[in-house]
Scaffold this active site. Sequence first.
Site, PDB file in Angstrom:
ATOM      1  N   ASN A   9       9.790 -43.425  16.748  1.00 51.93           N
ATOM      2  CA  ASN A   9       8.348 -43.686  16.621  1.00 51.93           C
ATOM      3  C   ASN A   9       7.742 -43.505  18.008  1.00 51.93           C
ATOM      4  O   ASN A   9       7.879 -44.374  18.865  1.00 51.93           O
ATOM      5  CB  ASN A   9       8.131 -45.121  16.111  1.00 51.93           C
ATOM      6  CG  ASN A   9       6.672 -45.520  16.141  1.00 51.93           C
ATOM      7  OD1 ASN A   9       5.781 -44.673  16.277  1.00 51.93           O
ATOM      8  ND2 ASN A   9       6.417 -46.826  16.007  1.00 51.93           N
ATOM      9  N   LYS A  11       4.664 -43.398  18.875  1.00 47.22           N
ATOM     10  CA  LYS A  11       3.379 -44.083  19.103  1.00 47.22           C
ATOM     11  C   LYS A  11       2.388 -43.090  19.738  1.00 47.22           C
ATOM     12  O   LYS A  11       2.462 -41.895  19.444  1.00 47.22           O
ATOM     13  CB  LYS A  11       3.593 -45.343  19.936  1.00 47.22           C
ATOM     14  CG  LYS A  11       4.735 -46.188  19.358  1.00 47.22           C
ATOM     15  CD  LYS A  11       4.890 -47.541  19.946  1.00 47.22           C
ATOM     16  CE  LYS A  11       6.077 -48.228  19.262  1.00 47.22           C
ATOM     17  NZ  LYS A  11       6.242 -49.607  19.663  1.00 47.22           N
ATOM     18  N   HIS A  94       3.400 -50.689  10.393  1.00 40.10           N
ATOM     19  CA  HIS A  94       3.949 -51.060  11.708  1.00 40.10           C
ATOM     20  C   HIS A  94       3.164 -52.240  12.265  1.00 40.10           C
ATOM     21  O   HIS A  94       1.952 -52.337  12.049  1.00 40.10           O
ATOM     22  CB  HIS A  94       3.866 -49.861  12.663  1.00 40.10           C
ATOM     23  CG  HIS A  94       4.610 -50.102  13.935  1.00 40.10           C
ATOM     24  ND1 HIS A  94       4.068 -50.829  14.968  1.00 40.10           N
ATOM     25  CD2 HIS A  94       5.867 -49.762  14.322  1.00 40.10           C
ATOM     26  CE1 HIS A  94       4.967 -50.911  15.943  1.00 40.10           C
ATOM     27  NE2 HIS A  94       6.059 -50.264  15.585  1.00 40.10           N
ATOM     28  N   GLU A  96       2.003 -52.845  15.065  1.00 37.76           N
ATOM     29  CA  GLU A  96       0.825 -52.485  15.886  1.00 37.76           C
ATOM     30  C   GLU A  96      -0.362 -52.131  14.997  1.00 37.76           C
ATOM     31  O   GLU A  96      -1.513 -52.385  15.365  1.00 37.76           O
ATOM     32  CB  GLU A  96       1.193 -51.344  16.850  1.00 37.76           C
ATOM     33  CG  GLU A  96       2.079 -51.861  17.982  1.00 37.76           C
ATOM     34  CD  GLU A  96       3.078 -50.860  18.540  1.00 37.76           C
ATOM     35  OE1 GLU A  96       2.907 -49.647  18.335  1.00 37.76           O
ATOM     36  OE2 GLU A  96       4.063 -51.306  19.172  1.00 37.76           O
ATOM     37  N   GLU A 166      11.456 -55.025  11.889  1.00 34.36           N
ATOM     38  CA  GLU A 166      11.129 -55.017  13.312  1.00 34.36           C
ATOM     39  C   GLU A 166      10.530 -56.364  13.705  1.00 34.36           C
ATOM     40  O   GLU A 166       9.323 -56.578  13.529  1.00 34.36           O
ATOM     41  CB  GLU A 166      10.110 -53.910  13.604  1.00 34.36           C
ATOM     42  CG  GLU A 166      10.593 -52.524  13.251  1.00 34.36           C
ATOM     43  CD  GLU A 166       9.837 -51.451  14.034  1.00 34.36           C
ATOM     44  OE1 GLU A 166      10.506 -50.679  14.731  1.00 34.36           O
ATOM     45  OE2 GLU A 166       8.597 -51.425  13.981  1.00 34.36           O
ATOM     46  N   GLY A 172       9.153 -53.421  22.106  1.00 34.80           N
ATOM     47  CA  GLY A 172       8.673 -53.052  23.434  1.00 34.80           C
ATOM     48  C   GLY A 172       8.860 -54.131  24.481  1.00 34.80           C
ATOM     49  O   GLY A 172       8.307 -54.044  25.575  1.00 34.80           O
ATOM     50  N   SER A 212      13.320 -52.813  20.621  1.00 36.14           N
ATOM     51  CA  SER A 212      14.139 -52.682  21.832  1.00 36.14           C
ATOM     52  C   SER A 212      15.568 -52.234  21.530  1.00 36.14           C
ATOM     53  O   SER A 212      16.517 -52.671  22.186  1.00 36.14           O
ATOM     54  CB  SER A 212      14.121 -53.978  22.636  1.00 36.14           C
ATOM     55  OG  SER A 212      12.794 -54.262  23.063  1.00 36.14           O
TER      56      SER A 212
HETATM   57  P1  PGA Z   1      10.653 -50.254  20.792  1.00 32.45           P
HETATM   58  O1  PGA Z   1       9.637 -50.007  19.567  1.00 32.45           O
HETATM   59  O2  PGA Z   1      11.934 -49.572  20.441  1.00 32.45           O
HETATM   60  O3  PGA Z   1       9.970 -49.647  21.983  1.00 32.45           O
HETATM   61  O4  PGA Z   1      10.818 -51.727  20.901  1.00 32.45           O
HETATM   62  C1  PGA Z   1      10.071 -50.018  18.233  1.00 32.45           C
HETATM   63  C2  PGA Z   1       8.910 -49.769  17.313  1.00 32.45           C
HETATM   64  O5  PGA Z   1       7.809 -50.240  17.594  1.00 32.45           O
HETATM   65  O6  PGA Z   1       9.052 -49.086  16.278  1.00 32.45           O
END
Ligand code: PGA
Length: 249
Positions: A9, A11, A94, A96, A166, A172, A212
Amino acid sequence: MRKKIVAGNWKMNKTRVEVDAFFDQLLNSNYDGEAELIICPPSIYLNGLPQKSASKNIGVGAQNCHYESFGAYTGEVSSDMLKELDVKYCILGHSERRTYFNESDEEIGKKVSSVLNSGVIPIFCCGEKLDERQSDIHFQVVEEQLSEALFSLDPDEMLKVIIAYEPIWAIGTGVTASPNQAQEMHAHIRKLISNQFGNDLADKISILYGGSCKPDNASELFSCKDIDGGLIGGASLETDSFLAIANSF
Ligand code: PGA
């Protein structure tokens, strides 16, 4: 056997030149691991990518779409438009999108149906906030997310869905769920699906871990019984780390 998947992903990252460089490297990498690879770039870069990556069986996905097919929705893209570009997957729900764009379970459920109607496969994201885990309501939170967005699907539709667990506190942040925490939630999710749709169907659903996930923790996570791969943010931006994760099975 359930499908193993490692999906990136991206983003809102990368320039056109960087996208091309990543795909050139990926397509020349001779990856032949057991996990299917999927890349979800910003939608402006989707055109032409499915055709470019078809020879190596690399899937391309969007990060979001609208639930209507067309109309006066400035700035939006529909699942029919994704399908027209041969985009095979679409991340939905997601955290976000839920946090910054106020997407509700109801709206995400409409998106799931619309994506399935267009013949695109949803990668449905769920997961709890830190305070919800600390208050010990994480199982309940995830259950609500699943039941509101997925549990009114027909079994044949549900069978197509990919789920990504997640935990928001791990996205992140550099803090990963421990393999135990992740496995426990993945088993819970599979049980909920089994209660709703039966054991056979639940056994066929790929449930990915995200938050992460990196080359140095992926193999421990992926060795858990109910973890079928990962949805990778930061570590999917470089071909080397993305492939190192894919090779962790
Ligand atoms: P990350 O993001 O691996 O940077 O923690 C995962 C995601 O948001 O799908």
